[in-house]
Write a protein that holds these residues in place. Structure first.
Motif, PDB file in Angstrom:
ATOM      1  N   SER A  51       0.858  -1.194  -0.134  1.00 55.82           N
ATOM      2  CA  SER A  51       0.117  -0.011   0.113  1.00 55.82           C
ATOM      3  C   SER A  51       0.746   1.354   0.059  1.00 55.82           C
ATOM      4  O   SER A  51       0.665   2.068  -0.830  1.00 55.82           O
ATOM      5  N   GLN A  52       1.815   1.204   0.803  1.00 51.84           N
ATOM      6  CA  GLN A  52       2.631   2.478   0.842  1.00 51.84           C
ATOM      7  C   GLN A  52       3.328   2.811  -0.347  1.00 51.84           C
ATOM      8  O   GLN A  52       3.321   3.742  -0.817  1.00 51.84           O
ATOM      9  N   CYS A  53       3.738   1.586  -0.875  1.00 51.98           N
ATOM     10  CA  CYS A  53       4.536   1.941  -2.418  1.00 51.98           C
ATOM     11  C   CYS A  53       3.624   2.518  -3.333  1.00 51.98           C
ATOM     12  O   CYS A  53       3.934   3.341  -3.957  1.00 51.98           O
ATOM     13  N   ILE A  54       2.464   1.953  -3.438  1.00 54.28           N
ATOM     14  CA  ILE A  54       1.402   2.340  -4.419  1.00 54.28           C
ATOM     15  C   ILE A  54       1.149   3.772  -4.056  1.00 54.28           C
ATOM     16  O   ILE A  54       0.971   4.576  -5.079  1.00 54.28           O
ATOM     17  N   HIS A  55       0.939   4.036  -2.816  1.00 55.62           N
ATOM     18  CA  HIS A  55       0.523   5.412  -2.693  1.00 55.62           C
ATOM     19  C   HIS A  55       1.401   6.269  -2.660  1.00 55.62           C
ATOM     20  O   HIS A  55       1.320   7.532  -2.980  1.00 55.62           O
ATOM     21  N   ASN A 108     -13.422   5.916   0.049  1.00 50.92           N
ATOM     22  CA  ASN A 108     -13.758   4.542   0.695  1.00 50.92           C
ATOM     23  C   ASN A 108     -13.815   4.581   2.035  1.00 50.92           C
ATOM     24  O   ASN A 108     -14.840   4.272   2.729  1.00 50.92           O
ATOM     25  N   VAL A 109     -13.144   5.395   2.908  1.00 57.35           N
ATOM     26  CA  VAL A 109     -13.000   5.582   4.186  1.00 57.35           C
ATOM     27  C   VAL A 109     -14.245   6.331   4.475  1.00 57.35           C
ATOM     28  O   VAL A 109     -14.981   6.217   5.625  1.00 57.35           O
ATOM     29  N   ALA A 110     -14.387   7.383   3.837  1.00 54.31           N
ATOM     30  CA  ALA A 110     -15.701   8.302   4.226  1.00 54.31           C
ATOM     31  C   ALA A 110     -16.960   7.547   3.903  1.00 54.31           C
ATOM     32  O   ALA A 110     -17.736   7.499   4.896  1.00 54.31           O
ATOM     33  N   ARG A 111     -17.115   6.785   2.937  1.00 52.62           N
ATOM     34  CA  ARG A 111     -18.407   5.907   2.708  1.00 52.62           C
ATOM     35  C   ARG A 111     -18.462   5.025   4.023  1.00 52.62           C
ATOM     36  O   ARG A 111     -19.278   5.023   4.843  1.00 52.62           O
ATOM     37  N   LYS A 112     -17.362   4.219   4.122  1.00 51.00           N
ATOM     38  CA  LYS A 112     -17.542   3.266   5.311  1.00 51.00           C
ATOM     39  C   LYS A 112     -17.946   3.790   6.588  1.00 51.00           C
ATOM     40  O   LYS A 112     -18.316   3.264   7.465  1.00 51.00           O
ATOM     41  N   SER A 113     -17.265   5.018   6.725  1.00 45.33           N
ATOM     42  CA  SER A 113     -17.391   5.685   8.185  1.00 45.33           C
ATOM     43  C   SER A 113     -18.705   6.467   8.195  1.00 45.33           C
ATOM     44  O   SER A 113     -18.935   6.935   9.316  1.00 45.33           O
ATOM     45  N   GLY A 114     -19.115   6.815   7.187  1.00 45.91           N
ATOM     46  CA  GLY A 114     -20.394   7.520   7.422  1.00 45.91           C
ATOM     47  C   GLY A 114     -20.262   9.025   7.320  1.00 45.91           C
ATOM     48  O   GLY A 114     -21.140   9.943   7.462  1.00 45.91           O
ATOM     49  N   TYR A 115     -18.914   9.482   7.092  1.00 44.56           N
ATOM     50  CA  TYR A 115     -18.772  10.994   7.247  1.00 44.56           C
ATOM     51  C   TYR A 115     -18.206  11.305   5.567  1.00 44.56           C
ATOM     52  O   TYR A 115     -18.063  10.603   4.583  1.00 44.56           O
ATOM     53  N   SER A 116     -18.180  12.637   5.670  1.00 49.52           N
ATOM     54  CA  SER A 116     -17.820  13.094   4.278  1.00 49.52           C
ATOM     55  C   SER A 116     -16.204  13.235   3.975  1.00 49.52           C
ATOM     56  O   SER A 116     -15.509  12.996   5.092  1.00 49.52           O
ATOM     57  N   VAL A 117     -16.118  13.224   2.865  1.00 55.36           N
ATOM     58  CA  VAL A 117     -14.423  13.166   2.331  1.00 55.36           C
ATOM     59  C   VAL A 117     -13.931  14.156   3.065  1.00 55.36           C
ATOM     60  O   VAL A 117     -12.704  13.915   3.753  1.00 55.36           O
ATOM     61  N   THR A 118     -14.317  15.358   3.260  1.00 53.76           N
ATOM     62  CA  THR A 118     -13.692  16.549   3.949  1.00 53.76           C
ATOM     63  C   THR A 118     -13.309  16.254   5.349  1.00 53.76           C
ATOM     64  O   THR A 118     -12.264  16.279   5.788  1.00 53.76           O
ATOM     65  N   ARG A 176      -7.729   2.253   9.470  1.00 55.78           N
ATOM     66  CA  ARG A 176      -6.701   1.207   9.849  1.00 55.78           C
ATOM     67  C   ARG A 176      -7.282  -0.057   9.251  1.00 55.78           C
ATOM     68  O   ARG A 176      -6.644  -0.788   8.622  1.00 55.78           O
ATOM     69  N   GLU A 177      -8.674  -0.299   9.518  1.00 52.45           N
ATOM     70  CA  GLU A 177      -9.349  -1.429   9.180  1.00 52.45           C
ATOM     71  C   GLU A 177      -9.088  -1.943   7.499  1.00 52.45           C
ATOM     72  O   GLU A 177      -8.929  -2.666   7.028  1.00 52.45           O
ATOM     73  N   LEU A 178      -9.352  -0.523   6.893  1.00 53.49           N
ATOM     74  CA  LEU A 178      -9.025  -0.568   5.289  1.00 53.49           C
ATOM     75  C   LEU A 178      -7.840  -0.522   4.845  1.00 53.49           C
ATOM     76  O   LEU A 178      -7.591  -0.526   3.651  1.00 53.49           O
ATOM     77  N   HIS A 179      -6.716  -0.487   5.770  1.00 53.34           N
ATOM     78  CA  HIS A 179      -5.360  -0.214   5.256  1.00 53.34           C
ATOM     79  C   HIS A 179      -5.188   1.000   4.354  1.00 53.34           C
ATOM     80  O   HIS A 179      -4.821   0.770   3.482  1.00 53.34           O
ATOM     81  N   TYR A 180      -5.942   2.006   4.779  1.00 53.69           N
ATOM     82  CA  TYR A 180      -5.720   3.250   3.978  1.00 53.69           C
ATOM     83  C   TYR A 180      -4.398   3.778   4.288  1.00 53.69           C
ATOM     84  O   TYR A 180      -3.961   4.140   5.259  1.00 53.69           O
ATOM     85  N   TYR A 181      -3.940   4.274   3.330  1.00 52.94           N
ATOM     86  CA  TYR A 181      -2.532   5.172   3.068  1.00 52.94           C
ATOM     87  C   TYR A 181      -2.959   6.285   2.183  1.00 52.94           C
ATOM     88  O   TYR A 181      -3.401   6.058   1.083  1.00 52.94           O
ATOM     89  N   PRO A 182      -2.593   7.803   2.614  1.00 53.14           N
ATOM     90  CA  PRO A 182      -3.067   8.571   1.621  1.00 53.14           C
ATOM     91  C   PRO A 182      -2.078   8.657   0.483  1.00 53.14           C
ATOM     92  O   PRO A 182      -1.110   8.178   0.472  1.00 53.14           O
ATOM     93  N   ASN A 183      -2.632   8.655  -0.746  1.00 53.61           N
ATOM     94  CA  ASN A 183      -2.076   9.074  -1.877  1.00 53.61           C
ATOM     95  C   ASN A 183      -1.001  10.250  -2.159  1.00 53.61           C
ATOM     96  O   ASN A 183      -1.534  11.380  -2.244  1.00 53.61           O
ATOM     97  N   ARG A 184       0.119  10.135  -1.810  1.00 55.66           N
ATOM     98  CA  ARG A 184       1.139  11.120  -1.694  1.00 55.66           C
ATOM     99  C   ARG A 184       1.068  11.821  -3.159  1.00 55.66           C
ATOM    100  O   ARG A 184       1.307  12.999  -2.995  1.00 55.66           O
TER     101      ARG A 184
END
Lengths: 337, 337
Positions: free
Chosen positions: A112-116, B7-17, B42-50
DNA sequence: CTGTTAGCGCTTTCAT
DNA sequence: ATGAAAGCGCTAACAG
C-alpha cells in the motif's frame, strides 16, 4: 511561477488537449501544429508536471529501493547496486526512490505504501530468509524484485549469482593449488547466501575428494571482526589448515589481519579467498583472491525486471542468475608441503 | 484495488472533507469522530495517496540528490551521504529521489525539472568549481544544498569541512613528528576542496617554519593510481622527503602501494597521511593516519537544511562547517634522523 | 485533426 | 463540528 500545459495552450492558441497530445507524440496531431506547440513549449521552458501525470495515468514512473539492513547500506555492495539501478531507471525515464527501514510491517502495508507513493515496483535488499512476510509479498500482485532471496511469483522474482557454484569455485581453486585442509568462515545463517555458500563449500570439498570436518566451519556475520575471530578459532582448533575461504571480502580482510597478528605468511603458509570482489580486495595486502559478483549489474538487472513488470501487466519476470567469477590475486598460492 | 479517502468516508459515514481533516490531525474535528475515522482507516489499510496530496498542496515531501560524477558515486563518500540524507528524510517524512547525470544543462532547466518532479529541493554533489550554471543556480529561488562548493544565497547553501584547516592539521601532525620535507599529492584542480587543501598545505608548512617547495606538490586526480604515480615522482625528484600528505585516502593507498614497491618502510622511512577516513584506511597496511570528515553527517545536515527550506519559505539556510579530525594510525611516525 | 467534458485523490475555502 | 464545491495539472474518451 511554474509553466503549465494551459500556459502553453494559451500562448500557442490551441487547446490543452491538443497541446498534451502534441507533446506526448500522439499521431493524431498535425505536423505543423506539433511543431508550433513544441516551439512554444521550449520558449516557455515547459516541463510536464510528473506528479499530475502520475495521478491521472496511475502509471508510476518511479521504482523504489528498500534497503533493510542499515549497515549493509554503507558498504560498496549497495552503492554499486544503486548505481546500476539508477542508470537503468534513467534510461527508461524512471525515477529512483530510496527507503531504508529497519523492519517491514505486513506485506499489505508495504505494498500500500509503495502504491500510494506512486511506486511502480520495488527492489528489496537485505531480507532475511525467515522473514514472515515473504510469502505474502509474492502473492501480492505488486512488482517486486528481491536481492539474494529465492522467491518467485507472477509479479516477483529475484536476482543473485549461483552461490553454491561460487563457493565451490573457491574450493576448486584452493584444491587445485594442493590445499586439503580448507577452513570456511560463513556469514550469518539468516542470509540465504550463507546457506548456499555453505552448501557450495561442502560440495566443493567433496568433489575434490576432501572431507569437510565440522570444526573447519565458523559462522561469522559478514563483519571484518568476525573474520578475524574466525581465523583465530579455526587455526587454533585445526593447526593443519592451510587455506581459509571467507564468505565475504570484508571477513577475508579480517582473516588477513589475524594471520598477520599470528605471523603467518599469506599465501606461503596460509591461503585466503574472499567473496564479492569489492574494492577493498585490492587495497589489502596481499590483494585478495576472491569470487566476483557484479553488483552494478545486479542493480541494472533488478531495475530492468521491475520496469518491465511496471510497464507491462503481462510481462513474466525472469529470475536472473548472474555469473560468479574467480578472480585470482596474491592471497592464494600453492599449499606448503 | 487501492483504498481512497472516499472509501473511508463511505464506510465511516462521514464526508471526504471530514475524513481528510480527521486524518490530518486538524483540531476542528470531534474527538469521537476522529477515533471512528481512524479506526476505519486502519481496518481498510488506508494510506494517503502522496501523489494526489502533492498535486494539491504543492508541498513536496521529496528531496533529491544529484550526483554529477559517476565515479564518485561508487565510492563510500556518496554512499554514506545517501545514508545520512535518507535517515534525515525519513525522520521528517520526506522521500529521497536519486539522480545521476553527467552534466547539468541550464540552471533554469534543472530547477524546472526538479519542481515538476515534485522536489522540494536538491542536494548537488560533484560540481566543479568552474561550472557555469553555479551563479544562476543560487539566484534561482529553489532550495539547493551544495556539497563542497562554496555557494550561498537566499535559498542555497553548502556543506563542507574547513579543508584549509584539515590540511594544515595533517601538516601540523607531521611537523610535530619531526618531518621537515613533506610532499603533497592533491586532487584535481577543478574541485574546490583541492584549492582549499593546497592552501592548507601551504599554511601548515609556513606555520611550522617550513618552506613549501613547488616540487613537493603533485596534482593527482583522487584516484589510487594517481597517488601511486605522485609518490614515485615526488620521491624521485626529492629524495629527502620523509612524509607525504595525500588529499584523499584512495590516493594515500596508492602512495602506500608505491612505497612498498620501492621497498621503503612506512612509517619508519616515510610517513603517510590521507584525507577522508573512508573504511579503506583501516584495510590497508599499515592503517592510514588520516583527516576524518564524516560523510554521514554531511548527508544528514544537507537534508536538514533542504527540508527546512522546503518546509518554510522564510527559513534562512545556514552554511554548515563540519569538523575535520586528525585520526592518527600506523602510517605516520617520527621522522628518521 | 481538434476541442469539450470528465475525473484521478486529495485539500481547502466557504457555508451551514 | 461537518459538508458541498472547486480546483491542483494532466490525460482520456467522445464528439465534431
Amino acid at each position: 511561477m511554474t509553466v503549465t500545459l494551459s500556459n502553453v495552450a494559451r500562448k500557442s492558441g490551441y487547446s490543452v488537449t491538443t497541446v498534451s497530445r502534441a507533446l506526448n507524440g500522439h499521431s493524431d496531431v498535425n505536423v505543423e501544429t506539433r511543431q508550433k506547440i513544441e516551439q512554444v513549449a521550449r520558449e516557455l521552458h515547459y516541463y510536464p508536471n510528473r506528479v499530475a501525470q502520475q495521478l491521472v495515468t496511475k502509471k508510476a514512473n518511479v521504482i523504489g529501493l528498500y534497503s533493510l539492513d542499515r549497515e549493509t547500506f554503507q558498504n560498496q555492495f549497495i552503492a554499486l547496486m544503486i548505481s546500476g539501478m539508477m542508470d537503468e531507471a534513467t534510461r527508461h525515464n524512471f525515477n529512483l526512490l530510496l527507503f531504508a527501514t529497519q523492519r517491514l510491517h505486513t506485506a499489505q502495508d508495504l505494498v500500500s505504501q509503495c502504491i500510494h507513493r506512486g511506486l511502480g515496483g520495488a527492489v528489496i535488499s537485505g531480507l532475511r530468509i525467515d522473514e514472515p512476510l515473504l510469502d505474502d509479498l509474492v502473492a501480492m500482485d505488486f512488482p517486486t524484485v528481491l536481492i539474494d532471496v529465492p522467491i518467485e511469483g507472477p509479479r516477483a522474482t529475484y536476482v543473485s549469482v549461483d552461490n553454491v557454484l561460487g563457493a565451490s569455485q573457491a574450493i576448486d581453486h584452493l584444491a587445485d593449488l594442493g590445499h586439503r585442509s580448507i577452513g570456511f568462515i560463513n556469514g550469518h545463517g539468516a542470509a540465504w547466501v550463507s546457506q548456499q555458500r555453505y552448501e557450495g563449500y561442502q560440495k566443493g570439498m567433496q568433489q575434490n575428494g576432501l572431507t569437510p570436518k565440522s570444526s573447519y566451519v565458523f559462522e561469522g556475520d559478514f563483519s571484518k571482526e568476525s573474520g578475524r575471530r574466525g581465523a583465530e578459532r579455526l587455526l587454533r582448533a585445526n593447526p593443519e589448515i592451510t587455506a581459509i575461504f571467507a564468505a565475504s571480502d570484508l571477513m577475508a580482510a579480517g582473516v588477513l589481519e589475524q594471520l598477520q597478528l599470528m605471523e603467518l605468511d599469506v599465501p606461503a603458509q596460509v591461503s585466503v579467498v574472499g567473496f564479492d570482489d569489492q574494492d577493498l580486495s585490492t587495497h589489502v595486502t596481499p590483494a585478495l583472491t576472491t569470487i566476483r559478483q557484479d553488483m552494478y549489474t545486479f542493480g541494472r538487472v533488478a531495475a530492468q525486471e521491475l520496469i518491465a513488470m511496471a510497464s507491462d501487466e503481462d510481462y513474466v519476470p525472469q529470475h536472473v542468475n548472474l555469473p560468479s567469477v574467480l578472480v585470482p590475486r596474491a592471497s592464494s598460492g600453492p599449499a606448503h608441503v
